[in-house]
Enzyme design. Sequence first.
Site, PDB file in Angstrom:
ATOM      1  N   HIS A   1      -7.421  18.747  -4.495  1.00 55.52           N
ATOM      2  CA  HIS A   1      -6.364  19.308  -3.824  1.00 55.52           C
ATOM      3  C   HIS A   1      -5.241  18.045  -3.638  1.00 55.52           C
ATOM      4  O   HIS A   1      -3.924  18.371  -3.671  1.00 55.52           O
ATOM      5  CB  HIS A   1      -6.749  19.632  -2.422  1.00 55.52           C
ATOM      6  CG  HIS A   1      -7.400  21.105  -2.423  1.00 55.52           C
ATOM      7  ND1 HIS A   1      -6.734  22.283  -2.688  1.00 55.52           N
ATOM      8  CD2 HIS A   1      -8.409  21.334  -1.972  1.00 55.52           C
ATOM      9  CE1 HIS A   1      -7.597  23.208  -2.381  1.00 55.52           C
ATOM     10  NE2 HIS A   1      -8.791  22.596  -2.209  1.00 55.52           N
TER      11      HIS A   1
ATOM     12  N   ASP B   1      -7.683  27.057  -3.130  1.00 56.69           N
ATOM     13  CA  ASP B   1      -8.785  27.811  -2.213  1.00 56.69           C
ATOM     14  C   ASP B   1      -8.172  29.384  -2.069  1.00 56.69           C
ATOM     15  O   ASP B   1      -7.076  29.623  -1.625  1.00 56.69           O
ATOM     16  CB  ASP B   1      -8.904  27.388  -0.874  1.00 56.69           C
ATOM     17  CG  ASP B   1      -9.494  25.987  -1.039  1.00 56.69           C
ATOM     18  OD1 ASP B   1     -10.085  25.799  -2.008  1.00 56.69           O
ATOM     19  OD2 ASP B   1      -9.652  25.210   0.054  1.00 56.69           O
TER      20      ASP B   1
ATOM     21  N   HIS C   1     -18.149  26.942   1.685  1.00 55.50           N
ATOM     22  CA  HIS C   1     -17.491  27.808   0.970  1.00 55.50           C
ATOM     23  C   HIS C   1     -17.802  29.447   1.240  1.00 55.50           C
ATOM     24  O   HIS C   1     -17.546  30.279   0.209  1.00 55.50           O
ATOM     25  CB  HIS C   1     -17.664  27.704  -0.598  1.00 55.50           C
ATOM     26  CG  HIS C   1     -16.613  26.068  -0.920  1.00 55.50           C
ATOM     27  ND1 HIS C   1     -17.185  25.235  -0.365  1.00 55.50           N
ATOM     28  CD2 HIS C   1     -15.545  25.955  -1.552  1.00 55.50           C
ATOM     29  CE1 HIS C   1     -16.650  24.069  -1.021  1.00 55.50           C
ATOM     30  NE2 HIS C   1     -15.497  24.434  -1.798  1.00 55.50           N
TER      31      HIS C   1
ATOM     32  N   HIS D   1     -13.154  28.530  -4.020  1.00 59.19           N
ATOM     33  CA  HIS D   1     -12.368  27.185  -4.740  1.00 59.19           C
ATOM     34  C   HIS D   1     -12.304  27.286  -6.014  1.00 59.19           C
ATOM     35  O   HIS D   1     -13.270  27.195  -6.916  1.00 59.19           O
ATOM     36  CB  HIS D   1     -12.963  25.963  -4.179  1.00 59.19           C
ATOM     37  CG  HIS D   1     -12.514  24.815  -4.740  1.00 59.19           C
ATOM     38  ND1 HIS D   1     -11.360  24.065  -4.047  1.00 59.19           N
ATOM     39  CD2 HIS D   1     -12.811  23.880  -5.804  1.00 59.19           C
ATOM     40  CE1 HIS D   1     -11.107  22.797  -4.758  1.00 59.19           C
ATOM     41  NE2 HIS D   1     -12.021  22.776  -5.715  1.00 59.19           N
TER      42      HIS D   1
ATOM     43  N   TYR E   1     -22.258  28.064  -1.568  1.00 60.20           N
ATOM     44  CA  TYR E   1     -22.133  26.714  -1.717  1.00 60.20           C
ATOM     45  C   TYR E   1     -21.761  26.185  -0.258  1.00 60.20           C
ATOM     46  O   TYR E   1     -20.772  26.717   0.487  1.00 60.20           O
ATOM     47  CB  TYR E   1     -21.063  26.236  -2.740  1.00 60.20           C
ATOM     48  CG  TYR E   1     -21.094  24.934  -3.079  1.00 60.20           C
ATOM     49  CD1 TYR E   1     -22.279  24.238  -3.927  1.00 60.20           C
ATOM     50  CD2 TYR E   1     -20.020  24.097  -2.545  1.00 60.20           C
ATOM     51  CE1 TYR E   1     -21.979  22.964  -3.863  1.00 60.20           C
ATOM     52  CE2 TYR E   1     -19.940  22.953  -2.755  1.00 60.20           C
ATOM     53  CZ  TYR E   1     -21.064  22.120  -3.474  1.00 60.20           C
ATOM     54  OH  TYR E   1     -20.992  20.721  -3.917  1.00 60.20           O
TER      55      TYR E   1
ATOM     56  N   ARG F   1      -2.681  18.999  -0.881  1.00 57.90           N
ATOM     57  CA  ARG F   1      -2.877  18.410   0.364  1.00 57.90           C
ATOM     58  C   ARG F   1      -2.355  16.770   0.331  1.00 57.90           C
ATOM     59  O   ARG F   1      -2.775  16.430  -0.936  1.00 57.90           O
ATOM     60  CB  ARG F   1      -4.453  18.422   0.923  1.00 57.90           C
ATOM     61  CG  ARG F   1      -4.927  19.569   1.026  1.00 57.90           C
ATOM     62  CD  ARG F   1      -6.557  19.500   1.445  1.00 57.90           C
ATOM     63  NE  ARG F   1      -7.236  20.688   1.265  1.00 57.90           N
ATOM     64  CZ  ARG F   1      -8.484  20.951   1.212  1.00 57.90           C
ATOM     65  NH1 ARG F   1      -9.103  19.943   0.853  1.00 57.90           N
ATOM     66  NH2 ARG F   1      -9.137  22.270   1.162  1.00 57.90           N
TER      67      ARG F   1
ATOM     68  N   ASP G   1     -16.172  31.205   3.043  1.00 62.06           N
ATOM     69  CA  ASP G   1     -14.874  32.057   3.619  1.00 62.06           C
ATOM     70  C   ASP G   1     -13.586  31.953   2.766  1.00 62.06           C
ATOM     71  O   ASP G   1     -12.626  32.202   2.878  1.00 62.06           O
ATOM     72  CB  ASP G   1     -14.433  31.217   5.034  1.00 62.06           C
ATOM     73  CG  ASP G   1     -14.040  29.987   4.889  1.00 62.06           C
ATOM     74  OD1 ASP G   1     -14.455  29.378   3.964  1.00 62.06           O
ATOM     75  OD2 ASP G   1     -13.380  29.452   5.873  1.00 62.06           O
ATOM     76  N   HIS G   2     -14.059  31.284   1.389  1.00 66.42           N
ATOM     77  CA  HIS G   2     -13.349  31.216   0.394  1.00 66.42           C
ATOM     78  C   HIS G   2     -13.954  30.789  -0.923  1.00 66.42           C
ATOM     79  O   HIS G   2     -15.013  30.587  -1.073  1.00 66.42           O
ATOM     80  CB  HIS G   2     -12.068  30.025   0.692  1.00 66.42           C
ATOM     81  CG  HIS G   2     -12.433  28.954   0.638  1.00 66.42           C
ATOM     82  ND1 HIS G   2     -13.179  28.066   1.518  1.00 66.42           N
ATOM     83  CD2 HIS G   2     -12.548  27.824  -0.376  1.00 66.42           C
ATOM     84  CE1 HIS G   2     -13.545  26.902   1.373  1.00 66.42           C
ATOM     85  NE2 HIS G   2     -13.130  26.692   0.132  1.00 66.42           N
TER      86      HIS G   2
END
Length: 237
Positions: free
Chosen positions: A179, A186, A218, A223, A215, A163, A220-221
Amino acid sequence: MFSDFLGMLALNVAPDSAATASNACFTWTRTLAPGATGNDVTQLQIRVSGWVDTGETLDVDGIYGPATAAAVRRFKAGYGLQNTTGTAGPETFALIYSLQDDDCTPAHFSYAEFTGGCGQTGFSGGAVPAATVRQNLLLVMWQLEALRHKLGDRPIVVTSGFRSVSCNRQVGGAPDSLHLYGRAADLGLSSRPTQCQLWRTARTCGFKELLGPGYPGHDDHVHVGNRETQFWRAPSC
């Protein structure tokens, strides 16, 4: 730890005694063993970085020490090679060549997967130069390749990689997010393994930062990232 290894690869190559094969990305020209130093050791370390024990991280320092030898042994055993010594020769290199593309990325991952989001098309605008981002991402990709293989060669979907500063701000990322450096990824819900499978197995792939279900932010993914000190959190796993 290695009971889930599938997809063993049979290679009709010479034993690990002298380097002879070549590759468009990088060619090893000598057998490597403990005590060796140099860029060829560094290149090997990048590719076996995901083959460590739980909680360990392999230093990519160009020095072939006991940790590198152990990672090489696990790497060879994980792909079903008969010679599982800590020495890297033509059999080891032939396996690596079969797993990588001409830009040194592992076959199942590419730089393009890590540029998405916020309209980004490259690796500029982060916390470090684009060339450093690419080098950091190469290490992440090889760790993910190890993770993928340990999970039975099931597909892993990257939903966020590098990013830029503006993109990180736009998505609400932490100001010091990995990132920004190309040192994190992710992994999304459309990955074939479950979130907890991803998180648990990633503990054996050299990542110091692991965040997953339970956490904050998080669910939905998963890391994964490379940081200096260990920080693992996934209360729901």
